[in-house]
Design an enzyme around this catalytic site. Structure first.
Site, PDB file in Angstrom:
ATOM      1  N   LEU A  35       0.627  -1.028   0.061  1.00  0.00           N
ATOM      2  CA  LEU A  35       0.061  -0.039  -0.034  1.00  0.00           C
ATOM      3  C   LEU A  35       0.794   1.256   0.151  1.00  0.00           C
ATOM      4  CD1 LEU A  35      -2.953  -1.094   2.469  1.00  0.00           C
ATOM      5  CD2 LEU A  35      -2.583  -1.525   0.113  1.00  0.00           C
ATOM      6  N   GLY A  43      -1.250   6.594  -0.218  1.00  0.00           N
ATOM      7  CA  GLY A  43      -1.566   7.532   1.114  1.00  0.00           C
ATOM      8  C   GLY A  43      -1.045   8.880   0.760  1.00  0.00           C
ATOM      9  N   ARG A  69       1.098  13.944   7.184  1.00  0.00           N
ATOM     10  CA  ARG A  69       1.917  14.658   8.458  1.00  0.00           C
ATOM     11  C   ARG A  69       3.503  14.811   8.143  1.00  0.00           C
ATOM     12  NH1 ARG A  69      -0.394   9.547  11.929  1.00  0.00           N
ATOM     13  NH2 ARG A  69      -0.888   8.789   9.693  1.00  0.00           N
ATOM     14  N   GLY A  79      -9.021   4.688   2.301  1.00  0.00           N
ATOM     15  CA  GLY A  79      -8.553   3.587   3.571  1.00  0.00           C
ATOM     16  C   GLY A  79      -7.783   2.661   3.058  1.00  0.00           C
ATOM     17  N   THR A  80      -7.201   1.781   4.041  1.00  0.00           N
ATOM     18  CA  THR A  80      -6.183   0.712   3.658  1.00  0.00           C
ATOM     19  C   THR A  80      -7.138  -0.538   3.203  1.00  0.00           C
ATOM     20  OG1 THR A  80      -6.281   0.077   6.064  1.00  0.00           O
ATOM     21  CG2 THR A  80      -4.353   1.444   5.478  1.00  0.00           C
ATOM     22  N   ASN A  90      53.916  14.266 -13.887  1.00  0.00           N
ATOM     23  CA  ASN A  90      54.087  15.264 -12.842  1.00  0.00           C
ATOM     24  C   ASN A  90      53.344  16.586 -13.145  1.00  0.00           C
ATOM     25  OD1 ASN A  90      54.689  17.111 -10.512  1.00  0.00           O
ATOM     26  ND2 ASN A  90      56.088  15.606  -9.776  1.00  0.00           N
TER      27      ASN A  90
HETATM   28  C1  UD1 Z   1      -2.560   1.887   9.791  1.00  0.00           C
HETATM   29  C2  UD1 Z   1      -3.324   0.762  10.254  1.00  0.00           C
HETATM   30  C3  UD1 Z   1      -3.061   0.817  11.996  1.00  0.00           C
HETATM   31  C4  UD1 Z   1      -1.759   0.277  12.108  1.00  0.00           C
HETATM   32  C5  UD1 Z   1      -0.660   1.114  11.549  1.00  0.00           C
HETATM   33  C6  UD1 Z   1       0.855   0.767  11.587  1.00  0.00           C
HETATM   34  C7  UD1 Z   1      -5.460   0.666   9.089  1.00  0.00           C
HETATM   35  C8  UD1 Z   1      -7.111   1.359   8.976  1.00  0.00           C
HETATM   36  N1  UD1 Z   1      -4.760   1.011  10.290  1.00  0.00           N
HETATM   37  O1  UD1 Z   1      -2.780   3.138  10.402  1.00  0.00           O
HETATM   38  O2  UD1 Z   1      -4.021  -0.144  12.517  1.00  0.00           O
HETATM   39  O3  UD1 Z   1      -1.449   0.209  13.631  1.00  0.00           O
HETATM   40  O4  UD1 Z   1      -1.091   1.440  10.088  1.00  0.00           O
HETATM   41  O5  UD1 Z   1       1.669   1.490  10.976  1.00  0.00           O
HETATM   42  O6  UD1 Z   1      -5.213  -0.100   8.478  1.00  0.00           O
HETATM   43  N2  UD1 Z   1      -2.680   3.878   2.069  1.00  0.00           N
HETATM   44  C9  UD1 Z   1      -3.342   3.724   0.855  1.00  0.00           C
HETATM   45  N3  UD1 Z   1      -4.700   4.113   0.715  1.00  0.00           N
HETATM   46  C10 UD1 Z   1      -5.534   4.779   1.779  1.00  0.00           C
HETATM   47  C11 UD1 Z   1      -4.881   4.950   2.878  1.00  0.00           C
HETATM   48  C12 UD1 Z   1      -3.561   4.490   3.238  1.00  0.00           C
HETATM   49  O7  UD1 Z   1      -2.573   3.185   0.057  1.00  0.00           O
HETATM   50  O8  UD1 Z   1      -6.451   4.834   1.167  1.00  0.00           O
HETATM   51  C13 UD1 Z   1      -1.499   3.532   2.455  1.00  0.00           C
HETATM   52  C14 UD1 Z   1      -0.540   4.528   2.734  1.00  0.00           C
HETATM   53  O9  UD1 Z   1       0.161   4.895   1.772  1.00  0.00           O
HETATM   54  C15 UD1 Z   1       0.453   3.966   3.980  1.00  0.00           C
HETATM   55  C16 UD1 Z   1      -0.470   2.746   4.521  1.00  0.00           C
HETATM   56  O10 UD1 Z   1      -1.373   2.489   3.627  1.00  0.00           O
HETATM   57  O11 UD1 Z   1       1.315   3.230   3.335  1.00  0.00           O
HETATM   58  C17 UD1 Z   1      -1.049   2.745   5.994  1.00  0.00           C
HETATM   59  O12 UD1 Z   1      -1.710   4.084   5.855  1.00  0.00           O
HETATM   60  P1  UD1 Z   1      -1.631   5.265   7.067  1.00  0.00           P
HETATM   61  O13 UD1 Z   1      -2.613   6.146   6.606  1.00  0.00           O
HETATM   62  O14 UD1 Z   1      -0.232   5.684   7.386  1.00  0.00           O
HETATM   63  O15 UD1 Z   1      -2.359   4.214   8.265  1.00  0.00           O
HETATM   64  P2  UD1 Z   1      -2.024   4.401   9.641  1.00  0.00           P
HETATM   65  O16 UD1 Z   1      -2.847   5.600  10.296  1.00  0.00           O
HETATM   66  O17 UD1 Z   1      -0.635   4.626  10.045  1.00  0.00           O
HETATM   67 CA    CA Z   2       1.209   4.797   8.723  1.00  0.00          CA
END
Ligand code: UD1
Ligand code: CA
Length: 456
Positions: free
Chosen positions: A9, A12, A16, A79-80, A376
């Site tokens: 993934l 995102g 931050r 979301g993830t 040299n």
């Molecule tokens: C996420 C987890 C959390 C975990 C933490 C560990 C979820 C809902 N939460 O939170 O439980 O403890 O990681 O580091 O899974 N991403 C996408 N598309 C999206 C959203 C995110 O590709 O729509 C990717 C981001 O680029 C990143 C990763 O997923 O590489 C994690 O996303 P991030 O928003 O950082 O999640 P956390 O809030 O850290």
């Molecule tokens: Ca993260």
């Protein structure tokens, strides 16, 4: 083992980070975070790697153009869980490993143990978790009284009691294809962030009778997710410590290792000593028994055995064995330095070959040149290579001697064994074994000082 498809993934926004660059392209050890994750996926034997891109997707796609990955585009970052669902059409069966592009410190050892846990336990889904003293921000693993996995609650959705849990979700998960696909179809975004959480998939799989487990990683630091620049620096420091330890165990001496910075792809031979303030970048290869630093900045260079480099900057160049560079030398791209050469203080070399045994000891510029063996160049020689429009070549053949403060106006050749008198401005070739002298004869005006004093 069945087919292993890894989904990374990387779509995102990385709010931050406060950056105009996508988060997963920020570097650890000189390499984008997501590239570390791709390497890991390869190391554990992924048959296919799918990278989910979205925010600034073209930049990420471009940065990963030569990587053996397929891309799936997540147009909106919902979301993830949603991110994994955009890869569904590419998932054809077997085991699915989900990795996060912002978690670059996971080791193949831990991930292999996790894979084994998943297989041996015949799980439908499994989470890699860790226990953290400071779990703020991470999803918490909620277990039943008997210790069985119940669900994951995101920090933002958690109440006081749940926030007190120190076992956290790394985000790294393993799934069998069918339970995953069914769970993705059932996700809702009914939570504080209105996102489709991948974490909810585990609870769903459990509720429909699947077997779900959580494997606790031995070293919590491996799980670290990089969300801001503070975490980026922390992750980089951990990566540096690991990499330096590896090279020390391979026989490299490091003086004050905390002052040394080495990038991921650098190689270093045994019995080489790295002094404080050494920076080794890119695809640099350092041979055995070298002494590098203090204060060496070397990028994309090939350095053979027994070379010494002090207080110098070397970029995209080669240095053959037993040569000495510095202090305060600057090797610019495409310089090739032979064996037992001396490049001394305030010498700049660019796109120039320097033959074995030659000496350029002080205050010289050699650009676009070809210098033979045992030449040299005295103090303050300048290869005048540029007329404002074009660049020209200077050739100094074997055994030639160029006196101090000479200009060699290119294109020009100083022949084999020839001499150039100090202070000459050489515009024509100097034949072999000849003396080239190109300056005005000295005139001495006797008694001049007295006359001058009288006038005053
Ligand atoms: C996420 C987890 C959390 C975990 C933490 C560990 C979820 C809902 N939460 O939170 O439980 O403890 O990681 O580091 O899974 N991403 C996408 N598309 C999206 C959203 C995110 O590709 O729509 C990717 C981001 O680029 C990143 C990763 O997923 O590489 C994690 O996303 P991030 O928003 O950082 O999640 P956390 O809030 O850290
Ligand atoms: Ca993260």
């Amino acid at each position: 083992m069945e087919k292993l498809t890894t989904v990374i993934l990387a779509a995102g926004f990385g709010k931050r980070m406060k950056s105009k660059f996508p988060k997963v392209l920020h570097k650890i050890g000189g390499k984008p975070m997501v590239q570390h994750v791709i390497r890991l996926a390869q190391t554990v034997g992924s048959d296919e790697i799918i990278c989910v891109i979205g925010h600034e997707k073209e930049k990420v796609r471009q940065a990963l153009a030569s990587e053996p990955v397929m891309f799936a585009v997540q147009e909106q970052q919902l979301g993830t869980g949603h991110a994994v669902s955009v890869t569904e059409h590419l998932i054809t069966g077997g085991t699915i490993l989900v990795l996060f592009g912002d978690a670059p410190l996971l080791t193949p050892e831990t991930l292999t143990s996790f894979l084994r846990f998943f297989e041996d336990g015949a799980y439908d889904a499994a989470i890699l978790s860790a226990v953290m003293d400071e779990p703020t921000g991470y999803g918490r693993i909620v277990r039943s009284e008997s210790g069985a996995f119940m669900r994951i609650v995101e920090h933002k959705d958690a109440d006081e009691a749940t926030r007190a849990i120190t076992e956290i979700n790394s985000g790294i998960g393993l799934f069998k294809t069918q339970p995953l696909k069914a769970a993705l179809g059932a996700l809702t975004n009914d939570n504080k962030q209105s996102e489709y959480y991948l974490t909810d998939a585990f609870e769903h799989i459990k509720n429909v009778g699947g077997k779900v487990g959580a494997f606790i990683a031995a070293h919590a630091e491996e799980i670290m997710g990089v969300n801001d620049r503070v975490a980026l620096a922390e992750a980089d420091a951990i990566f540096q410590q690991r990499l330096k330890k590896k090279w020390m165990l391979e026989g490299v001496t490091m003086r004050l290792p905390e002052t040394i910075y080495i990038e991921a792809d650098v190689e270093i031979g045994p019995d080489t000593i790295l002094h404080p303030g050494t920076v080794l970048k890119g695809k640099t290869v350092i041979g055995a028994e070298c002494e590098i630093g203090p204060g060496a900045d070397i990028e994309d260079c090939q350095i053979a055995d027994g070379v010494k480099v002090t207080h110098s900057t070397l970029i995209r160049s080669e240095v053959d064995s037993d040569s000495k560079i510095g202090p305060y030398a600057y090797l610019r791209p495409d310089s090739r330095i032979g064996k037992s050469v001396k490049i001394g203080d305030f010498v700049e070399v660019k796109n120039t070959y320097v033959g074995d045994g030659s000496k350029i000891s002080h205050l010289t510029y050699a650009g676009d040149g070809e210098i033979g063996k045992n030449v040299n160049l005295g103090c303050g020689v300048v290869f005048v290579n540029y007329d404002g429009t074009n660049k020209y070549k200077t050739i100094v053949e074997d055994d030639a001697f160029v006196g101090c403060n000479s200009n060699l106006i290119a294109p020009v050749t100083v022949g084999r064994g020839a001499y150039v008198a100090a202070g000459s401005t050489i515009t024509e070739d100097v034949p072999e074994e000849a003396l080239g002298i190109a300056r005005q004869r000295q005139v001495n005006k006797t008694g001049w000082t007295g006359k001058y004093a009288k006038k005053k």
